[in-house]
Design an enzyme around this catalytic site. Structure first.
Site, mmCIF file in Angstrom:
data_model
loop_
_atom_site.group_PDB
_atom_site.id
_atom_site.type_symbol
_atom_site.label_atom_id
_atom_site.label_comp_id
_atom_site.label_asym_id
_atom_site.label_seq_id
_atom_site.Cartn_x
_atom_site.Cartn_y
_atom_site.Cartn_z
ATOM 1 N N SER A 67 12.990 36.605 36.876
ATOM 2 C CA SER A 67 11.718 35.928 36.649
ATOM 3 C C SER A 67 11.725 34.526 37.250
ATOM 4 C CB SER A 67 11.423 35.827 35.153
ATOM 5 O OG SER A 67 11.379 37.101 34.552
ATOM 6 N N GLN A 68 10.527 34.034 37.544
ATOM 7 C CA GLN A 68 10.340 32.659 38.018
ATOM 8 C C GLN A 68 10.822 31.696 36.922
ATOM 9 O OE1 GLN A 68 6.231 32.122 38.996
ATOM 10 N NE2 GLN A 68 6.421 29.898 39.165
#
Ligand code: SAH
Length: 218
Positions: A67-68
């Site tokens: 994930s970012q």
């Protein structure tokens, strides 16, 4: 064997990233400290070494993503993590999110449905540093009945609906942070379990996750 090195350059980029997340609205100092402590480049292929601290998602094995950082920080902040919280994570992926939670002092139970990704935990670099992470190969829709109830539950894939078994496995007063599908993007929800077994629902920003799928993939 891969050589892991956390240079001054990495540390500098990481500090910048924590600063950027603060500018984007992350205020929980424990979350920012954890982002500043954990070498994200260790969770990515060495080819990503130079860009590991950009605020973006990257591809990992089995067509999945890490994930970012903003998403990781956002979900973690919504979870209001306290030391010794017992947390269930759905979607181990790169183990980055689980490591952030472990660094914050939580007991982490993480489930992955992709065998290839689950198997990578055998080479998890921080095994000795974070014995407070337990890994499971399974279907997150089922949760982990044996270890329930949990103080907190975090889903790191796009859920088509709120899995009833996960609500059951949450303590009264416990919280679940879950991105729920609305097509291309998902609305981040925080559910708090009430005395009568129902949940209070709060809605936050839109995000984009890989799908939460049923069953295991060997
Ligand atoms: N938390 C991860 C993000 C990984 S992306 C990280 O920090 O890197 C989401 C992950 O959820 C993928 O690895 C995907 O395989 C997994 N996943 C999807 N559906 C699942 C399910 N039903 N049970 C467990 N894991 C699931």
């Amino acid at each position: 064997m891969r050589k892991y090195e956390d240079t001054y350059q990495h540390k500098g980029l990481r500090k910048k990233l924590a600063g950027l997340l603060r500018e984007k609205g992350i205020t929980d100092e424990n979350v920012l400290d954890a982002i500043n402590t954990i070498p994200r480049h260790y969770f990515l292929d060495s080819a990503f070494d130079k860009i590991a601290y950009e605020d973006r998602a990257f591809e990992i094995a089995a067509g999945q993503t890490i994930s970012q950082p903003y998403t990781v920080a956002y979900q973690t902040q919504l979870l209001q993590v306290k030391r010794s919280d017992k947390i269930l994570e759905i979607g181990t992926g790169s183990v980055y999110q689980a490591t952030i939670l472990a660094e914050m002092g939580a007991w982490v139970y993480t489930i992955e449905r992709q065998k290839k990704l689950y198997d990578l935990q055998k080479e998890y670099y921080f095994r000795n540093k974070y014995p407070n992470i337990k890994f499971f190969f399974g279907d997150g829709f089922e949760g982990l009945q044996t270890y329930a109830p949990f103080d907190k539950i975090i889903i790191t894939a796009a859920a088509p609906f709120i899995p009833p078994k996960l609500v059951q496995q949450l303590k009264v007063g416990g919280m679940m942070v879950i991105p729920v599908d609305e097509g291309e993007t998902q609305r981040m929800l925080r559910l708090t379990k009430l005395e009568d077994g129902t949940v209070k629902e709060e809605a936050f920003e839109q995000f984009s996750f890989v799908p939460m799928l049923t069953g295991r993939n060997r």
